[in-house]
Design a protein around this motif. Structure first.
Motif, PDB file in Angstrom:
ATOM      1  N   PRO A 458      46.115  27.762  44.471  1.00  0.00           N
ATOM      2  CA  PRO A 458      45.563  26.846  43.423  1.00  0.00           C
ATOM      3  C   PRO A 458      44.276  26.071  43.743  1.00  0.00           C
ATOM      4  O   PRO A 458      44.321  25.895  45.052  1.00  0.00           O
ATOM      5  CB  PRO A 458      46.693  25.904  43.054  1.00  0.00           C
ATOM      6  CG  PRO A 458      47.877  26.700  43.532  1.00  0.00           C
ATOM      7  CD  PRO A 458      47.483  27.595  44.618  1.00  0.00           C
ATOM      8  N   ALA A 459      43.757  25.686  42.690  1.00  0.00           N
ATOM      9  CA  ALA A 459      42.400  24.817  43.302  1.00  0.00           C
ATOM     10  C   ALA A 459      42.767  23.352  44.086  1.00  0.00           C
ATOM     11  O   ALA A 459      43.900  22.853  43.620  1.00  0.00           O
ATOM     12  CB  ALA A 459      41.395  24.512  41.897  1.00  0.00           C
ATOM     13  N   ALA A 460      42.419  23.134  45.091  1.00  0.00           N
ATOM     14  CA  ALA A 460      42.467  21.893  45.688  1.00  0.00           C
ATOM     15  C   ALA A 460      41.899  20.713  44.904  1.00  0.00           C
ATOM     16  O   ALA A 460      42.554  19.584  45.381  1.00  0.00           O
ATOM     17  CB  ALA A 460      41.847  22.032  47.218  1.00  0.00           C
ATOM     18  N   GLY A 461      40.948  20.886  44.036  1.00  0.00           N
ATOM     19  CA  GLY A 461      40.307  19.763  43.348  1.00  0.00           C
ATOM     20  C   GLY A 461      38.933  19.294  43.932  1.00  0.00           C
ATOM     21  O   GLY A 461      38.943  19.693  45.329  1.00  0.00           O
ATOM     22  N   VAL A 462      38.378  18.727  43.242  1.00  0.00           N
ATOM     23  CA  VAL A 462      36.940  18.558  43.752  1.00  0.00           C
ATOM     24  C   VAL A 462      36.971  17.004  44.476  1.00  0.00           C
ATOM     25  O   VAL A 462      37.113  16.080  43.709  1.00  0.00           O
ATOM     26  CB  VAL A 462      35.824  18.294  42.678  1.00  0.00           C
ATOM     27  CG1 VAL A 462      34.463  18.243  43.027  1.00  0.00           C
ATOM     28  CG2 VAL A 462      35.931  19.773  41.761  1.00  0.00           C
ATOM     29  N   ALA A 463      36.743  16.956  45.604  1.00  0.00           N
ATOM     30  CA  ALA A 463      36.837  15.836  46.259  1.00  0.00           C
ATOM     31  C   ALA A 463      35.752  14.758  46.231  1.00  0.00           C
ATOM     32  O   ALA A 463      34.648  15.255  45.838  1.00  0.00           O
ATOM     33  CB  ALA A 463      36.810  16.084  47.872  1.00  0.00           C
ATOM     34  N   ASP A 609      45.869  20.356  54.331  1.00  0.00           N
ATOM     35  CA  ASP A 609      46.505  21.440  53.681  1.00  0.00           C
ATOM     36  C   ASP A 609      45.578  22.618  53.454  1.00  0.00           C
ATOM     37  O   ASP A 609      45.654  23.483  53.486  1.00  0.00           O
ATOM     38  CB  ASP A 609      47.170  21.118  52.505  1.00  0.00           C
ATOM     39  CG  ASP A 609      48.698  20.253  52.862  1.00  0.00           C
ATOM     40  OD1 ASP A 609      49.026  20.296  53.872  1.00  0.00           O
ATOM     41  OD2 ASP A 609      48.914  19.608  51.824  1.00  0.00           O
ATOM     42  N   GLU A 610      44.293  22.039  52.550  1.00  0.00           N
ATOM     43  CA  GLU A 610      43.391  22.826  52.438  1.00  0.00           C
ATOM     44  C   GLU A 610      42.620  23.884  53.630  1.00  0.00           C
ATOM     45  O   GLU A 610      42.225  24.712  53.704  1.00  0.00           O
ATOM     46  CB  GLU A 610      42.273  22.313  51.486  1.00  0.00           C
ATOM     47  CG  GLU A 610      41.159  23.150  51.156  1.00  0.00           C
ATOM     48  CD  GLU A 610      39.959  22.127  50.279  1.00  0.00           C
ATOM     49  OE1 GLU A 610      39.298  23.019  49.864  1.00  0.00           O
ATOM     50  OE2 GLU A 610      40.215  21.042  50.160  1.00  0.00           O
ATOM     51  N   LEU A 611      42.267  22.730  54.565  1.00  0.00           N
ATOM     52  CA  LEU A 611      41.855  23.519  55.561  1.00  0.00           C
ATOM     53  C   LEU A 611      42.568  24.201  56.407  1.00  0.00           C
ATOM     54  O   LEU A 611      42.221  25.113  57.056  1.00  0.00           O
ATOM     55  CB  LEU A 611      41.253  22.219  56.843  1.00  0.00           C
ATOM     56  CG  LEU A 611      40.096  21.563  55.994  1.00  0.00           C
ATOM     57  CD1 LEU A 611      39.454  20.058  56.824  1.00  0.00           C
ATOM     58  CD2 LEU A 611      38.717  22.400  55.969  1.00  0.00           C
ATOM     59  N   GLU A 612      43.870  24.114  56.702  1.00  0.00           N
ATOM     60  CA  GLU A 612      44.868  24.968  57.199  1.00  0.00           C
ATOM     61  C   GLU A 612      44.820  26.326  56.515  1.00  0.00           C
ATOM     62  O   GLU A 612      44.726  27.338  57.127  1.00  0.00           O
ATOM     63  CB  GLU A 612      46.370  24.259  57.326  1.00  0.00           C
ATOM     64  CG  GLU A 612      47.194  25.149  57.899  1.00  0.00           C
ATOM     65  CD  GLU A 612      48.689  24.618  58.092  1.00  0.00           C
ATOM     66  OE1 GLU A 612      49.548  24.747  58.772  1.00  0.00           O
ATOM     67  OE2 GLU A 612      48.847  23.690  57.058  1.00  0.00           O
ATOM     68  N   GLN A 613      44.817  26.166  55.356  1.00  0.00           N
ATOM     69  CA  GLN A 613      44.732  27.370  54.637  1.00  0.00           C
ATOM     70  C   GLN A 613      43.265  28.111  54.894  1.00  0.00           C
ATOM     71  O   GLN A 613      43.420  29.449  54.963  1.00  0.00           O
ATOM     72  CB  GLN A 613      44.968  27.231  52.971  1.00  0.00           C
ATOM     73  CG  GLN A 613      46.208  26.837  52.554  1.00  0.00           C
ATOM     74  CD  GLN A 613      47.137  28.099  52.782  1.00  0.00           C
ATOM     75  OE1 GLN A 613      47.259  28.903  52.416  1.00  0.00           O
ATOM     76  NE2 GLN A 613      48.471  27.503  53.622  1.00  0.00           N
ATOM     77  N   LEU A 614      42.373  27.320  54.756  1.00  0.00           N
ATOM     78  CA  LEU A 614      41.266  28.166  55.235  1.00  0.00           C
ATOM     79  C   LEU A 614      41.172  28.693  56.526  1.00  0.00           C
ATOM     80  O   LEU A 614      40.694  29.847  56.731  1.00  0.00           O
ATOM     81  CB  LEU A 614      39.877  27.078  55.075  1.00  0.00           C
ATOM     82  CG  LEU A 614      39.493  26.739  53.649  1.00  0.00           C
ATOM     83  CD1 LEU A 614      38.167  25.846  53.859  1.00  0.00           C
ATOM     84  CD2 LEU A 614      39.307  27.796  52.894  1.00  0.00           C
ATOM     85  N   LEU A 615      41.729  28.160  57.523  1.00  0.00           N
ATOM     86  CA  LEU A 615      41.794  28.641  58.763  1.00  0.00           C
ATOM     87  C   LEU A 615      42.675  29.950  58.955  1.00  0.00           C
ATOM     88  O   LEU A 615      42.504  30.992  59.457  1.00  0.00           O
ATOM     89  CB  LEU A 615      42.610  27.754  59.715  1.00  0.00           C
ATOM     90  CG  LEU A 615      41.550  26.520  60.233  1.00  0.00           C
ATOM     91  CD1 LEU A 615      42.200  25.436  61.171  1.00  0.00           C
ATOM     92  CD2 LEU A 615      40.399  27.061  61.335  1.00  0.00           C
ATOM     93  N   LEU A 616      43.543  30.067  58.071  1.00  0.00           N
ATOM     94  CA  LEU A 616      44.771  31.136  58.037  1.00  0.00           C
ATOM     95  C   LEU A 616      44.005  32.313  57.130  1.00  0.00           C
ATOM     96  O   LEU A 616      44.607  33.296  56.983  1.00  0.00           O
ATOM     97  CB  LEU A 616      45.955  30.571  57.555  1.00  0.00           C
ATOM     98  CG  LEU A 616      46.869  29.691  58.295  1.00  0.00           C
ATOM     99  CD1 LEU A 616      48.026  29.360  57.488  1.00  0.00           C
ATOM    100  CD2 LEU A 616      47.260  30.313  59.745  1.00  0.00           C
ATOM    101  N   ALA A 639      43.525  21.792  61.728  1.00  0.00           N
ATOM    102  CA  ALA A 639      42.944  21.436  60.486  1.00  0.00           C
ATOM    103  C   ALA A 639      42.844  19.725  60.360  1.00  0.00           C
ATOM    104  O   ALA A 639      42.123  19.296  59.628  1.00  0.00           O
ATOM    105  CB  ALA A 639      43.979  22.151  59.660  1.00  0.00           C
ATOM    106  N   ALA A 640      43.703  19.306  61.090  1.00  0.00           N
ATOM    107  CA  ALA A 640      43.672  17.670  61.101  1.00  0.00           C
ATOM    108  C   ALA A 640      42.470  17.413  61.660  1.00  0.00           C
ATOM    109  O   ALA A 640      41.873  16.197  61.135  1.00  0.00           O
ATOM    110  CB  ALA A 640      45.084  17.025  61.807  1.00  0.00           C
ATOM    111  N   ALA A 641      41.962  17.792  62.919  1.00  0.00           N
ATOM    112  CA  ALA A 641      40.893  17.334  63.473  1.00  0.00           C
ATOM    113  C   ALA A 641      39.607  18.012  62.561  1.00  0.00           C
ATOM    114  O   ALA A 641      38.769  16.750  62.414  1.00  0.00           O
ATOM    115  CB  ALA A 641      40.657  18.008  64.856  1.00  0.00           C
ATOM    116  N   ALA A 642      39.633  18.925  61.939  1.00  0.00           N
ATOM    117  CA  ALA A 642      38.566  19.352  60.962  1.00  0.00           C
ATOM    118  C   ALA A 642      38.662  18.293  59.850  1.00  0.00           C
ATOM    119  O   ALA A 642      37.450  17.808  59.055  1.00  0.00           O
ATOM    120  CB  ALA A 642      38.662  20.768  60.478  1.00  0.00           C
ATOM    121  N   ALA A 643      39.635  17.991  59.239  1.00  0.00           N
ATOM    122  CA  ALA A 643      39.840  16.939  58.139  1.00  0.00           C
ATOM    123  C   ALA A 643      39.107  15.596  58.362  1.00  0.00           C
ATOM    124  O   ALA A 643      38.370  14.965  57.799  1.00  0.00           O
ATOM    125  CB  ALA A 643      41.144  16.903  57.572  1.00  0.00           C
ATOM    126  N   ALA A 644      39.375  15.306  59.691  1.00  0.00           N
ATOM    127  CA  ALA A 644      39.032  13.924  60.167  1.00  0.00           C
ATOM    128  C   ALA A 644      37.159  14.163  60.467  1.00  0.00           C
ATOM    129  O   ALA A 644      36.750  13.129  59.943  1.00  0.00           O
ATOM    130  CB  ALA A 644      39.630  13.402  61.648  1.00  0.00           C
TER     131      ALA A 644
END
Length: 680
Positions: A458-463, A609-616, A639-644
């Motif tokens: 599902p779409a993560a939404g537009v940040a 969550d979104e970045l973890e899915q992208l990495l996977l 993913a947490a580091a990339a989110a930061a």
């Protein structure tokens, strides 16, 4: 959101530049406007007066008996500004500017457009174009363009008139008509996002097809697409300029800045917009989106009346990531009870049972749909062809088609059909019952796979980018590290040094072995400005002497060595797109990041969550999850580091690029090993 009703359902229309010449826009627009004259007042305006298409023409807008709600300007560029001013003075609430030769040809034309837009907005009006090909609304019987459309349920927003016409012709082959059309043109006033909002609010529009070269405000477009999806209106996007040559063609077409393809992909994923690459794919996906049901998972059953079509379908489905599960003994028995010749595996082969009794197509399809063992069914093959033989067959096969459509409706699962005779009476009956029918199996499988992917991810939404933080003062290596560390990205300990003695002190403080990096270089590794695994003071001295002689750096960074033996090097970075704002990129990194080119992109700021899915989702994700007996790595920490990092980049519009490369991920966490920053 501005009120665009006067653009699509005006109470009156004036055509400025109306003509009797069948080779001119003024004649085409006037003829279309007159087709809706029973719904609204239509006035034809030409400075020479006279009779046009059997109507007395007025010489100017001043002669109109009342204010025109919509004015279409079909005049040359030299008359553009005067025409807009006259339209506003006459009381127009909406303007369709056909006029070309303005912003798409150079800076002077762009300046003229901007000046006009200021006056249009000050008057509380709206303008479509210029350099556009008109507007159409089936429900309002408004037809102000060069080509006629068949009424239907698909909205079309296009920056190319010819491509919009091609979309309508492709859709018409499948019995899908156009509910509403708007030509974007130069988007001087009304932009793509605003049109998506208006189409989503239109009751007659059920799916929205968009061809766009320049999104202007890309985040606004993505938000409009997400809102349309929430309202049950899928946006299907054909975006131009993904290649260098395509970008050049887009620039020559509209003078637009073609948006970066990765940015468009990120926005589509965030908003739930279906992106396609050809006009045919757009129509294929739109056709499926008009059906009442979406697939809930990857499980697919193929039902056919020939072994070859089943094999081809199965191969395509498997390659597209769909699954063809084995059917249960209970379902297999139910199918062979219908006719003993049926091969009750998956794919299911009727093997002549359809010829023996047309109703076997319905019995088999319904049994598989109702079984609950699959998420979707594809019916492929000769069905629809028997109707070509005689009238009795046509009537019976059409009746069976209606029953198949009804069975699909009861099952609540999608049924997609590929038929050799895709335009036969039975095929049309299936479409009328809500079952999409295609002429080629490739389209069926590709469309189904796209819908499955959207359902399962599902779409993560537009940040939202949010407010800007105080600007960064410097773009050096330590400024990048300190900014990111303060934002939550972990790094190995490091000390700055400007002399050899200072480097020795720093190494003693962080502890051997150390890494030595020359400061002042954008790509330190490429220049030989990085020395790793320096185990003692002697090794450090040698590295310092070498770098000083070759590079004469402004200083050094002395850093504790991280244990990389059990880890994988990633890259995490952000850049600012002129249309979509900050983008975050994650992928396999280190010195081979560009060579491997295994990356994924999202709108920043992005969540963990979104970045973890992208990495996977990376092609090389197996090295992160425990390939060849290795321990799985802490992908969530990466993913947490990339989110930061993405939050930092989003808060600093003065940063053009910022990255951590490598970002080391191990079974126990992640740590940044290098960073860089480029100020805009």
């Amino acid at each position: 959101m501005r009120d665009l009703r006067p653009l699509f359902d005006p109470r009156s229309v004036a055509v400025l530049g109306a003509s009797n010449d069948p080779s001119k826009w003024g004649q085409w627009i006037a003829a279309g406007a007159l087709r809706g004259a029973h719904r609204r007042d239509v006035w034809l305006v030409n400075r020479k007066g006279g009779e046009i298409l059997g109507r007395q023409a007025l010489r100017s807008l001043d002669e109109l008996p009342e204010a025109p709600e919509l004015v279409v300007v079909a005049l040359a560029a030299a008359a553009f500004e005067d025409a807009i001013d006259a339209s506003l003075a006459a009381g127009a609430r909406a303007i369709v500017a056909i006029t070309a030769g303005l912003g798409e040809v150079g800076a002077e034309g762009k300046a003229r457009e901007l000046a006009v837009v200021e006056r249009v907005r000050a008057a509380g009006a709206v303008m479509l174009g210029p350099n556009c090909l008109g507007v159409y609304d089936a429900s309002a019987e408004l037809d102000l363009g060069s080509n006629e459309f068949s009424p239907g349920s698909m909205g079309i927003i296009s920056q190319s008139g010819n491509l919009a016409l091609e979309l309508s012709l492709l859709a018409a082959q499948y019995g899908v008509g156009v509910s509403r059309f708007a030509s974007l043109g130069n988007q001087a006033d009304i932009e793509a996002a605003e049109l998506v909002e208006a189409f989503a609010a239109d009751e007659a529009t059920r799916v929205i097809g968009v061809y766009c070269e320049d999104f202007r405000d890309g985040r606004a477009f993505a938000r409009a697409g997400a809102a349309a999806l929430a309202a049950g209106k899928q946006v299907v996007l054909l975006a131009a300029g993904g290649s260098e040559a395509g970008a050049r063609a887009a620039a020559s077409h509209t003078g637009a800045l073609a948006s970066d393809s990765a940015a468009v992909d990120a926005a589509c994923r965030a908003a739930g917009i279906q992106r396609v690459t050809t006009p045919k794919e757009l129509v294929d996906v739109a056709l499926a989106c008009l059906a009442p049901h979406r697939p809930r998972g990857r499980r697919l059953a193929v039902v056919g009346d020939g072994g070859g079509t089943g094999v081809v379908s199965a191969d395509l489905a498997t390659a597209a990531g769909l699954e063809l599960p084995h059917l249960s003994e209970e379902l297999s028995a139910k199918l062979t009870a219908i006719a003993p010749t049926i091969v009750a595996t998956n794919p299911v082969d009727l093997a002549g049972a359809g010829e023996q009794d047309f109703w076997n197509f319905e019995r088999v399809t319904e049994a598989v749909l109702a079984s609950g063992e699959v998420d979707a069914v594809v019916l492929t093959g000769y069905f629809g062809g028997y109707s070509q033989m005689n009238e009795d067959f046509r009537e019976r096969e059409t009746e069976v088609a209606r029953a198949i459509a009804a069975a699909a409706g009861r099952a609540g699962r999608p049924l997609l059909v590929q038929a050799m005779f895709w335009d036969s009476g039975p095929a049309r009956a299936l479409r009328e019952g809500g079952v999409p029918v295609y002429r080629d199996i490739e389209a069926v499988i590709a469309t189904l796979a796209a819908l499955v992917e959207q359902e399962l991810r599902p779409a993560a939404g537009v940040a939202e980018v949010g407010a800007a933080a105080p600007p960064v003062c410097g773009g050096g290596y330590f400024e990048a590290r300190e900014l990111l560390a303060a934002g939550g990205v972990p790094f190995t300990p490091a000390r700055r040094a400007t002399t050899a003695a200072g480097a020795r002190e720093a190494a003693a403080a962080v502890g051997y072995p150390v890494a030595l990096k020359a400061l002042g270089l954008l790509h330190k590794s490429d220049a030989g400005g990085v020395a790793l695994g320096l185990g003692d003071e002697h090794a450090l001295e040698d590295a310092l002497s070498d770098m000083a002689a070759r590079l004469a750096p402004e200083g050094y960074s002395v850093e504790a060595m991280a244990d990389t033996s059990a880890g994988v090097e990633l890259i995490a970075g952000c850049r600012r797109d002129p249309r979509f704002g900050p983008l975050v990129l994650v992928g396999l990194g280190g010195v081979y990041a560009e060579l491997m080119n295994d990356v994924a992109v999202a709108l920043a700021p992005a969540g963990v969550d979104e970045l973890e899915q992208l990495l996977l989702s990376l092609r090389g994700a197996g090295v992160l999850t425990g390939a060849r007996g290795r321990a799985p790595l802490d992908v969530r920490a990466a993913a947490a580091a990339a989110a930061a990092l993405s939050r930092v980049a989003a808060a600093h519009p003065e940063i053009a690029e910022i990255e951590v490369n490598p970002l080391l991920v191990t079974p126990a966490g992640s740590v940044g090993l290098d960073a860089r920053i480029v100020l805009a």
